[in-house]
Design an enzyme around this catalytic site. Structure first.
Site, PDB file in Angstrom:
ATOM      1  N   ASP A  14       0.806  -1.225   0.000  1.00 20.46           N
ATOM      2  CA  ASP A  14       0.000   0.000   0.000  1.00 20.46           C
ATOM      3  C   ASP A  14       0.840   1.276   0.000  1.00 20.46           C
ATOM      4  O   ASP A  14       0.435   2.297   0.556  1.00 20.46           O
ATOM      5  CB  ASP A  14      -0.985   0.008   1.184  1.00 20.46           C
ATOM      6  N   LYS A  17       1.865   2.061  -5.095  1.00 24.74           N
ATOM      7  CA  LYS A  17       2.430   1.479  -6.330  1.00 24.74           C
ATOM      8  C   LYS A  17       1.516   1.720  -7.527  1.00 24.74           C
ATOM      9  O   LYS A  17       1.975   2.094  -8.604  1.00 24.74           O
ATOM     10  CB  LYS A  17       2.633  -0.044  -6.154  1.00 24.74           C
ATOM     11  N   GLY A  41      -4.546  -4.357  -3.807  1.00 26.80           N
ATOM     12  CA  GLY A  41      -5.532  -3.318  -4.090  1.00 26.80           C
ATOM     13  C   GLY A  41      -4.755  -2.079  -4.479  1.00 26.80           C
ATOM     14  O   GLY A  41      -4.108  -1.470  -3.644  1.00 26.80           O
ATOM     15  N   HIS A  42      -4.761  -1.749  -5.768  1.00 25.07           N
ATOM     16  CA  HIS A  42      -3.963  -0.641  -6.275  1.00 25.07           C
ATOM     17  C   HIS A  42      -4.896   0.475  -6.735  1.00 25.07           C
ATOM     18  O   HIS A  42      -5.714   0.271  -7.629  1.00 25.07           O
ATOM     19  CB  HIS A  42      -3.057  -1.119  -7.413  1.00 25.07           C
ATOM     20  N   GLN A 225       2.043  -6.043  -3.061  1.00 25.51           N
ATOM     21  CA  GLN A 225       2.522  -6.127  -1.676  1.00 25.51           C
ATOM     22  C   GLN A 225       3.841  -5.357  -1.522  1.00 25.51           C
ATOM     23  O   GLN A 225       4.077  -4.423  -2.264  1.00 25.51           O
ATOM     24  CB  GLN A 225       2.655  -7.587  -1.227  1.00 25.51           C
TER      25      GLN A 225
HETATM   26  P1  GDP Z   1      -0.756   0.275  -3.539  1.00 23.56           P
HETATM   27  O1  GDP Z   1      -1.341  -0.995  -3.020  1.00 23.56           O
HETATM   28  O2  GDP Z   1       0.718   0.361  -3.286  1.00 23.56           O
HETATM   29  O3  GDP Z   1      -1.095   0.553  -4.966  1.00 23.56           O
HETATM   30  O4  GDP Z   1      -1.413   1.432  -2.684  1.00 23.56           O
HETATM   31  P2  GDP Z   1      -2.977   1.575  -2.294  1.00 23.56           P
HETATM   32  O5  GDP Z   1      -3.727   2.051  -3.479  1.00 23.56           O
HETATM   33  O6  GDP Z   1      -3.465   0.363  -1.592  1.00 23.56           O
HETATM   34  O7  GDP Z   1      -2.892   2.689  -1.163  1.00 23.56           O
HETATM   35  C1  GDP Z   1      -2.351   3.948  -1.417  1.00 23.56           C
HETATM   36  C2  GDP Z   1      -3.425   5.011  -1.094  1.00 23.56           C
HETATM   37  O8  GDP Z   1      -2.825   6.272  -0.997  1.00 23.56           O
HETATM   38  C3  GDP Z   1      -4.476   5.130  -2.166  1.00 23.56           C
HETATM   39  O9  GDP Z   1      -5.691   5.508  -1.549  1.00 23.56           O
HETATM   40  C4  GDP Z   1      -3.946   6.255  -3.042  1.00 23.56           C
HETATM   41  O10 GDP Z   1      -4.985   6.939  -3.741  1.00 23.56           O
HETATM   42  C5  GDP Z   1      -3.321   7.136  -2.016  1.00 23.56           C
HETATM   43  N1  GDP Z   1      -2.136   7.896  -2.459  1.00 23.56           N
HETATM   44  C6  GDP Z   1      -1.148   7.510  -3.310  1.00 23.56           C
HETATM   45  N2  GDP Z   1      -0.187   8.459  -3.367  1.00 23.56           N
HETATM   46  C7  GDP Z   1      -0.566   9.456  -2.533  1.00 23.56           C
HETATM   47  C8  GDP Z   1       0.020  10.690  -2.119  1.00 23.56           C
HETATM   48  O11 GDP Z   1       1.117  11.066  -2.530  1.00 23.56           O
HETATM   49  N3  GDP Z   1      -0.685  11.431  -1.207  1.00 23.56           N
HETATM   50  C9  GDP Z   1      -1.887  11.033  -0.704  1.00 23.56           C
HETATM   51  N4  GDP Z   1      -2.483  11.821   0.179  1.00 23.56           N
HETATM   52  N5  GDP Z   1      -2.468   9.864  -1.065  1.00 23.56           N
HETATM   53  C10 GDP Z   1      -1.810   9.098  -1.953  1.00 23.56           C
HETATM   54  P1  IMO Z   2      -0.924  -4.263  -2.181  1.00 22.37           P
HETATM   55  O1  IMO Z   2      -0.469  -4.819  -3.514  1.00 22.37           O
HETATM   56  C1  IMO Z   2      -0.975  -4.672   2.144  1.00 22.37           C
HETATM   57  C2  IMO Z   2      -1.096  -8.751   3.737  1.00 22.37           C
HETATM   58  C3  IMO Z   2      -2.331  -9.194   4.485  1.00 22.37           C
HETATM   59  C4  IMO Z   2      -1.729 -10.164   5.495  1.00 22.37           C
HETATM   60  C5  IMO Z   2      -0.614 -10.815   4.681  1.00 22.37           C
HETATM   61  C6  IMO Z   2      -0.987 -12.175   4.088  1.00 22.37           C
HETATM   62  O2  IMO Z   2      -2.204  -3.521  -2.275  1.00 22.37           O
HETATM   63  O3  IMO Z   2       0.181  -3.493  -1.551  1.00 22.37           O
HETATM   64  P2  IMO Z   2      -2.514 -12.878   2.030  1.00 22.37           P
HETATM   65  O4  IMO Z   2      -3.977 -12.666   1.786  1.00 22.37           O
HETATM   66  O5  IMO Z   2      -1.640 -12.276   0.982  1.00 22.37           O
HETATM   67  O6  IMO Z   2      -2.167 -14.304   2.323  1.00 22.37           O
HETATM   68  O7  IMO Z   2      -2.231 -12.082   3.410  1.00 22.37           O
HETATM   69  O8  IMO Z   2      -0.301  -9.917   3.632  1.00 22.37           O
HETATM   70  N1  IMO Z   2      -1.327  -8.229   2.381  1.00 22.37           N
HETATM   71  C7  IMO Z   2      -1.239  -6.938   2.039  1.00 22.37           C
HETATM   72  N2  IMO Z   2      -1.025  -5.840   2.800  1.00 22.37           N
HETATM   73  N3  IMO Z   2      -1.100  -4.538   0.819  1.00 22.37           N
HETATM   74  C8  IMO Z   2      -1.288  -5.631   0.037  1.00 22.37           C
HETATM   75  O9  IMO Z   2      -1.259  -5.570  -1.318  1.00 22.37           O
HETATM   76  C9  IMO Z   2      -1.415  -6.889   0.650  1.00 22.37           C
HETATM   77  N4  IMO Z   2      -1.626  -8.148   0.206  1.00 22.37           N
HETATM   78  C10 IMO Z   2      -1.552  -8.951   1.257  1.00 22.37           C
HETATM   79  O10 IMO Z   2      -2.980  -8.115   5.104  1.00 22.37           O
HETATM   80  O11 IMO Z   2      -1.117  -9.431   6.526  1.00 22.37           O
HETATM   81 MG    MG Z   3      -2.902  -1.662  -1.807  1.00 26.40          MG
END
Ligand code: GDP
Ligand code: IMO
Ligand code: MG
Length: 430
Positions: A14, A17, A41-42, A225
């Site tokens: 998270d 990416k 979840g991207h 991840q």
């Molecule tokens: P990922 O799994 O690495 O793709 O990241 P996620 O989408 O799960 O979580 C990142 C969250 O931060 C999302 O809600 C994005 O919209 C938000 N986000 C990404 N970059 C920035 C930033 O520079 N500032 C803020 N405030 N939010 C951001």
């Molecule tokens: P993105 O790509 C954050 C975590 C779960 C749990 C552990 C194992 O959005 O960064 P799993 O279901 O993979 O066997 O769970 O890994 N986890 C993540 N945490 N971002 C993710 O993906 C994750 N995918 C799995 O919360 O701790």
């Molecule tokens: Mg994510």
């Protein structure tokens, strides 16, 4: 030659990416997922439209970009079809440019049942998985009993393999987990339904990647991840079940290590973790709650609140080494805008001594106390800043300190969720 760039998370996932992949895809011809599944979840924010991708590569929102799913991804046919339908109802056409390796292991309903039953049985020691069946599907791959995408193309093969796998899993579900067994016909029917739709997208991914390279198509590999969730290098056993680090891009797609030109490591300006496991810099106080609310820290897949804490430079330096990071992208800098004193963890205290490398495994890490360095906050808005010169001096000092501690240059800074909220110091595609 077109450049090949790998993007990986350097923390616990998270990091942002998806946003960065979507942004950089203006210079790429294809985006390739190589590990994980719909546990990811991207989030992409383009104008006022927000899209969360789980299995589909984050090149989806650019019409002329190919989206490739490599063999290292565990693929749920039903999750994929749901995601494609959702994108299509929003006007995103994908099927003609989505290419799926025939070697991807499938996630089928019994993997989800085992994942959930196991978490329940583990009680206090549960991992806090996403409940998507990820771990059990990878176990089947390594156990050489996986049903793979290619098997969807042959009904009798599919039937034989699902029956054999269920023979094993239903025995475990009934007798070990004391849980409901899974109906074999329902699994086969569901898989066959998806098979008709998936068939046209099944591809020889290593051959496709080789052809792209021969045609000098710039390629972007999208990690899911983060490094600390890597099955081998992470905070085991509180990890996911795949290699999230850059080496996974090769084994999970069929591209050679020598083809990789640049690795972009994504790190939040602070740290978050969702699920269980050690987190040395975790904050359970008002500052932790402030980061969670300012950063909107809720899981993009499960909606669970994310645990928040200070940036951990010990872990970051390790992640930089594991991935061979060429440059860092620091995201969510804006979330620190109203924090008066900012801490960075520069060492761990373990058994009375300060150590600068993380110990292996979760148990030792759980006993580590963070040693902090404190920097003044900038106390002014950075949201949407797109030029380095427009950042407050104290924000620049913070970034300078992070790059010194990580021993790697900061090449990008993200200042908001929107696609264009970014400062590019050095572009990964050159
Ligand atoms: P990922 O799994 O690495 O793709 O990241 P996620 O989408 O799960 O979580 C990142 C969250 O931060 C999302 O809600 C994005 O919209 C938000 N986000 C990404 N970059 C920035 C930033 O520079 N500032 C803020 N405030 N939010 C951001
Ligand atoms: P993105 O790509 C954050 C975590 C779960 C749990 C552990 C194992 O959005 O960064 P799993 O279901 O993979 O066997 O769970 O890994 N986890 C993540 N945490 N971002 C993710 O993906 C994750 N995918 C799995 O919360 O701790
Ligand atoms: Mg994510």
């Amino acid at each position: 030659m077109g450049r090949t760039v790998v993007i990986v998370g350097t923390q616990w996932g998270d990091e942002g990416k998806g946003k960065v992949v979507d942004l950089l895809t203006d210079r790429a011809g294809a985006v390739v997922r190589f590990q994980g599944g719909h546990n990811a979840g991207h989030t992409l924010v383009i104008g006022d439209r927000k899209t969360v991708l789980h299995l589909v590569p984050s090149g989806a929102m650019r019409e002329d970009v190919a989206c490739v799913i490599g063999n290292g991804v565990v693929l749920s046919p039903s999750a994929l079809m749901d995601e494609i339908s959702k994108l299509e109802s929003g006007g995103v056409k994908l099927r003609h440019r989505l290419f799926i390796s025939d070697a991807c292991p499938l996630i089928l309903p019994y993997h989800v049942a085992v994942d959930k039953a196991r978490e329940q049985k583990s009680g206090r020691n549960a991992i806090g998985t996403t409940g998507r069946g990820i771990g059990p599907a990878y176990e089947d791959k390594v156990g050489r009993r996986a049903v793979r995408v290619g098997d969807l193309l042959n009904e009798s093969e599919l039937r034989a393999k699902v029956e054999a796998a269920l023979d094993f899993h239903n025995f475990m579900l009934k007798n070990y987990y004391v849980s409901d067994s899974v109906d074999v016909e329902a699994v086969i029917d569901g898989a066959l339904q998806a098979a008709e739709q998936i068939r046209p997208m099944v591809d020889d991914v290593p051959a496709r990647l080789r052809a792209y390279r021969e045609q000098s198509v710039p390629l972007l590999f999208e990690g899911a991840q983060g490094a600390l969730l890597d099955i081998d290098q992470g905070t085991y056993p509180y990890v996911t079940s795949s290699n999230t680090t850059a080496g996974g891009a090769c084994t999970g797609s069929g591209i050679a290590p020598s083809a990789i030109d640049y690795v972009l490591g994504i790190a939040k300006a602070y740290a978050t973790r969702v699920g269980a496991g050690p987190f040395p810099t975790e904050l359970t106080d008002g500052i932790g709650r402030h980061l969670a609310s300012e950063g909107n820290e809720f899981g993009a897949t499960t909606g669970r609140p994310r645990r928040c804490g200070w940036l951990d430079a010990v872990a970051l330096k390790r992640a930089v080494g594991l991935n061979g990071v060429s440059g860092l992208c620091i995201t969510k800098l804006d979330v620190l805008d109203k924090v008066e004193r900012i801490k960075i963890c520069v060492a761990y205290r373990l058994n009375g001594a300060d150590i600068e490398a993380p110990p292996s495994g979760a148990a030792a890490l759980a006993r580590c106390q963070p040693v902090y360095e404190e920097l003044p906050g900038w106390m002014s808005p950075t949201v949407g800043v797109r030029k380095l010169d427009d950042l407050p001096a104290k924000a620049r000092s913070y970034l300078d300190r992070v790059q010194a501690l990580a021993q790697t240059p900061v090449h990008m800074i993200s200042t908001g969720p929107e696609r264009e909220d970014v400062i590019v110091i050095s572009h990964p595609f050159g």
